[in-house]
Design an enzyme around this catalytic site. Structure first.
Site, short mmCIF file in Angstrom:
data_model
loop_
_atom_site.label_atom_id
_atom_site.label_comp_id
_atom_site.label_asym_id
_atom_site.label_seq_id
_atom_site.Cartn_x
_atom_site.Cartn_y
_atom_site.Cartn_z
N ASP A 145 0.84 -1.13 0.06
CA ASP A 145 -0.07 0.33 -0.04
C ASP A 145 0.93 1.38 -0.17
OD1 ASP A 145 -2.08 -1.60 0.24
OD2 ASP A 145 -2.06 -1.37 2.64
N1 URA Z 1 -1.26 -5.77 3.91
C1 URA Z 1 -1.53 -4.39 3.90
O1 URA Z 1 -2.46 -4.25 4.76
N2 URA Z 1 -0.79 -3.50 3.35
C2 URA Z 1 0.23 -3.95 2.58
O2 URA Z 1 0.97 -3.17 2.14
C3 URA Z 1 0.69 -5.30 2.41
C4 URA Z 1 0.07 -6.23 3.27
#
Ligand code: URA
Length: 232
Positions: free
Chosen positions: A104
């Site tokens: 993310d």
């Molecule tokens: N889980 C999440 O919530 N975000 C990420 O970037 C990776 C795994």
């Protein structure tokens, strides 16, 4: 097309002389068939070449490990936000590498990028269950009940069921989480389903690779040995 012994020596398997013995002993297969002649012509980019059942390094394959900072999107192009591609120095920026899965925008840590489509699919396929290790900072303190719920397979708020995962409480406001798949916002949504809001998330390992002390925003090229470990 190239000679089999040349391809194997360029992949760093052994010297040309040692390779003759290895090939004649039937330890090398090409597309599933044992090949005992070092002069046999093979296509290193297309054929599946195994030595003692293990894949060899393929020419031209590049795998980068990036320490992704927060604020960058895992994408090759984005109309609004800076992308992880903008963090890569030349010549890697022009190499058409693809991110392996995604982190993310606000998540930090280990992100692989490669030009090897087969490796990419292997690493992101839930079938291969490649472990991904995260450190999360959140409100509250995770408990033995959370550990159990993660082991059973969390049901997300939208009804989606996660594969069994590991949660290790690390004291107030901290947990270590190991996933074997990569759903959208998965750690944040799994923690939310247990009532914990994740404030900070970092991926510290993927398969056999650890982020280690790679500085934030920096990347490094994986060694052949590390690529072979990933392929295995
Ligand atoms: N889980 C999440 O919530 N975000 C990420 O970037 C990776 C795994």
């Amino acid at each position: 097309m190239q000679r089999l012994d040349k391809v194997l020596s360029e992949a760093g398997v052994a010297s040309r002389r040692e390779l003759k013995g290895i090939i004649r002993a039937g330890r090398v297969t090409v597309n599933g068939q044992a090949v005992r002649t070092p002069e046999q012509k093979v296509d290193a980019a297309a054929d599946t070449i195994l030595v003692d059942g293990q894949p060899i390094a393929r020419p031209g394959v590049v795998v980068l490990m990036l320490h992704k900072p927060a604020g960058y999107v895992t994408s090759t192009e984005d109309p609004r936000d800076p992308t992880v591609m903008e963090l890569l120095p030349e010549p890697y920026r022009s190499m058409e590498l693809s991110p392996v899965g995604r982190l993310d925008k606000e998540t930090e840590g280990l992100l692989l990028l490669t030009n090897d489509g087969a490796l990419l699919h292997r690493l992101i396929s839930p079938k291969h269950r490649v472990p991904k290790v995260y450190e999360a900072e959140h409100d509250g303190e995770s408990t033995a009940a959370d550990v159990e719920a993660f082991q059973q397979g969390i049901v997300l708020r939208d009804g989606d069921v996660c594969l069994p995962a590991e949660l290790t409480p690390l004291g107030p406001g901290k947990s270590r989480i190991v996933l074997h798949e990569g759903k959208y916002h998965q750690v944040r949504r799994m923690m939310a389903s247990r009532g914990w809001y994740v404030r900070y998330l970092k991926r510290v390992a993927e398969g056999p690779l650890e982020l280690g002390d790679l500085p934030k925003g920096a990347c490094r090229v994986l060694e052949q040995e590390e690529i072979l470990q990933l392929q295995a």
